[in-house]
Design a protein around this motif. Structure first.
Motif, PDB file in Angstrom:
ATOM      1  N   ASP A  25     -13.982  -0.470  52.215  1.00 37.64           N
ATOM      2  CA  ASP A  25     -15.245  -0.198  52.887  1.00 37.64           C
ATOM      3  C   ASP A  25     -15.775  -1.486  53.512  1.00 37.64           C
ATOM      4  OD1 ASP A  25     -17.722   0.586  53.770  1.00 37.64           O
ATOM      5  OD2 ASP A  25     -18.335   1.514  51.880  1.00 37.64           O
ATOM      6  N   ARG A  97     -11.578  -5.326  58.479  1.00 39.59           N
ATOM      7  CA  ARG A  97     -11.709  -4.955  59.885  1.00 39.59           C
ATOM      8  C   ARG A  97     -10.335  -4.677  60.500  1.00 39.59           C
ATOM      9  NH1 ARG A  97     -13.893  -8.362  63.755  1.00 39.59           N
ATOM     10  NH2 ARG A  97     -14.505  -6.449  64.821  1.00 39.59           N
ATOM     11  N   ASP A 100      -9.029  -1.237  59.519  1.00 40.27           N
ATOM     12  CA  ASP A 100      -9.656  -0.158  60.289  1.00 40.27           C
ATOM     13  C   ASP A 100      -9.186  -0.126  61.738  1.00 40.27           C
ATOM     14  OD1 ASP A 100     -11.089   0.636  58.063  1.00 40.27           O
ATOM     15  OD2 ASP A 100     -12.905  -0.469  58.614  1.00 40.27           O
TER      16      ASP A 100
END
Length: 391
Positions: A25, A97, A100
Motif C-alpha cells: 500500500d 511506486r 504499481d
C-alpha cells in the motif's frame, strides 16, 4: 519438515531495526524527507521525484535479450508474471511506486535440472535526451528451478531515469549467478530493488558492478526458504566527480545451517565523488548453525571524495558457527607505491597497478571470462579520467 520450518519462521519473524517492514500500500510509505535512517545518505533532490510523485510511465529505452537454448524468457503482463513469488514486499516508497507502475514484466526461467551453457544477457540502453524525460518503472522475475545452473547478466547503458524491482527465486539445489552492471552515461539516475529467495541447499551469487550514472542506489535483500542455502554478494564500484553511488544490503538468515558472504570494494576520484555502503545481516532465532561474513573496502584516490561504510550485525541466537564484519577506507598504500617505484616502475604505472590489484580478486570471482576482461578495461578507462591524467 517444510511446514514445521515455515511455522517456525512465522513465529520468529519479528520486525528488525535493520530493515523496515514492507507494504504494498503506497499510503504506508510516506514521502521521505532525508531524515529517515534508510534515506539519510541519499541526495533526494537528485532523484528527479522518484521518491515523491513523478510519473513512472516512460519508455525511453531499448532492450535486447540473448537467451541460450533451453532457457525461457518473455515479456508478459505483470498480473500474469507471478509477481511476489520471491517474497518481495516493497520496503520503501520507490519500490511500492514501481510495483504499481510496472505494467509489463520480463520473466526469465531456467527449467528444472537444466545447465545453461551460456549466460543469459539482458541489455537495457537508455535513450532519454533530457532529465525532464519521464522516468521508467520496470519489473523482472528470474526463476532458477530445482537443480538448474545458470548465469544471468543485466547490463545498463545510455541515459534514462529508471526505478526497477528484480525478483529472484533459486530453487532447491539450484546454482544461479546474477550479474548487474551499471555502466550508465553521466546523467542517468537508477534506483533498483533486488530480492532473492534461496531454496534448500541452493547457491546464489550476486555481482553488482557500478561505474556510471549521476545517482545510482541499489537495495539488495536475501532470505532463505530452506536449510543449507548459500549466498555470495560481491560488489565493485568506481565513483567519479559528482557521482553518488549507494549500495544497501540486507541478508536475512531465516533458516538453519545457511551461509552468506558479502564483499564490496569501491574506488573514488574527483571532487564530490560519494559512495555509501550499508551492510545489514540479521540472524534469527531459528537460524542455528549459520555462517556469515561481510566486508567493505574503499580506496580514495584523490581529495574531495567521501566514502561512508556502515556494517550492521543483529544476532538473535547464540548457536551459530561464525559471524563477523570488516570495513576500511584509505588512500593509496604508500608502502606499495614505494616498493613499485624503487623497482623502476613509473608513478603513473604504479598507481594503475595498485588499483588493478585492489579489484583483481573480486573481478576474477565473477567467472564469466568475457565480462572480466571488459571490467578491467572499464577500470582502466575510469583511471584515465583523473588519477592517471594527473600522474
Amino acid at each position: 519438515m517444510t511446514e514445521n520450518l515455515s511455522s517456525a519462521l512465522e513465529l520468529d519473524k519479528v520486525e528488525s531495526h535493520l530493515h523496515p517492514e514492507g507494504s504494498f500500500d503506497l499510503a504506508d510509505h510516506a514521502v521521505p524527507t532525508g531524515r529517515e535512517e534508510i534515506w539519510r545518505f541519499t541526495p533526494l533532490k537528485r532523484l528527479r521525484g522518484l521518491h515523491a510523485d513523478a510519473p513512472l510511465g516512460g519508455s525511453f529505452f531499448s532492450a535486447d535479450l540473448t537467451v541460450p537454448e533451453g532457457v525461457e524468457a518473455a515479456v508478459v503482463d505483470s498480473a500474469d508474471a507471478g509477481r511476489g513469488v520471491s517474497g518481495l514486499v516493497p520496503w520503501d516508497r520507490i519500490a511500492a511506486r514501481t510495483w504499481d507502475a510496472a505494467a509489463r514484466t520480463l520473466t526469465v526461467r531456467i527449467p528444472k535440472e537444466l545447465v545453461a551453457d551460456q549466460p543469459v544477457y539482458v541489455d537495457v540502453k537508455g535513450t532519454a535526451t533530457s532529465a525532464d524525460d519521464e522516468a521508467t518503472a520496470s519489473h523482472v522475475v528470474i526463476t532458477a528451478e530445482p537443480f538448474s545452473q545458470a548465469t544471468v547478466v543485466l547490463r545498463f547503458t545510455g541515459s534514462m531515469t529508471l526505478a526497477d524491482n528484480v525478483e529472484i527465486v533459486v530453487g532447491d539445489g539450484a546454482q544461479l549467478t546474477v550479474v548487474s552492471i551499471d555502466d550508465w552515461a553521466d546523467d542517468a539516475v537508477h534506483v533498483g530493488h533486488r530480492h532473492v529467495r534461496v531454496g534448500r541447499d541452493a547457491s546464489f551469487k550476486h555481482v553488482d558492478v557500478t561505474f556510471g550514472g549521476s545517482v545510482v542506489r541499489h537495495d539488495t535483500t536475501a532470505e532463505y526458504a530452506g536449510a543449507g542455502g548459500s549466498v555470495d554478494m560481491l560488489g565493485l564500484y568506481f565513483a567519479d566527480a559528482g557521482q553518488h553511488i549507494e549500495h544497501r544490503l540486507f541478508v536475512d538468515h531465516t533458516a538453519p545451517n545457511t551461509k552468506s558472504n558479502v564483499v564490496y570494494k569501491g574506488a573514488l576520484q574527483g571532487e564530490g565523488a560519494r559512495t555509501v555502503w550499508i551492510g545489514n545481516v540479521l540472524i534469527r532465532k531459528v537460524a542455528e548453525g549459520i555462517e556469515t561474513y561481510e566486508e567493505n573496502r574503499n580506496l580514495v584516490l584523490t581529495d574531495g571524495c567521501q566514502a561512508d561504510s556502515v556494517p550492521n550485525l543483529e544476532i538473535e541466537t547464540g548457536e551459530i558457527a561464525g559471524a563477523g564484519h570488516a570495513s576500511a577506507t584509505g588512500r593509496f598504500d604508500d608502502n606499495q607505491l614505494f616498493y613499485l617505484r624503487s623497482r623502476g616502475v613509473s608513478e603513473k604505472e604504479a598507481r594503475r597497478l595498485v588499483v588493478h590489484g585492489f579489484f583483481n580478486d573480486l573481478i576474477r570471482h565473477i567467472n564469466v571470462p568475457e565480462l572480466e576482461e571488459s571490467l578491467f578495461a572499464t577500470v582502466e578507462a575510469e583511471l584515465a579520467k583523473n588519477v592517471l591524467a594527473e600522474a
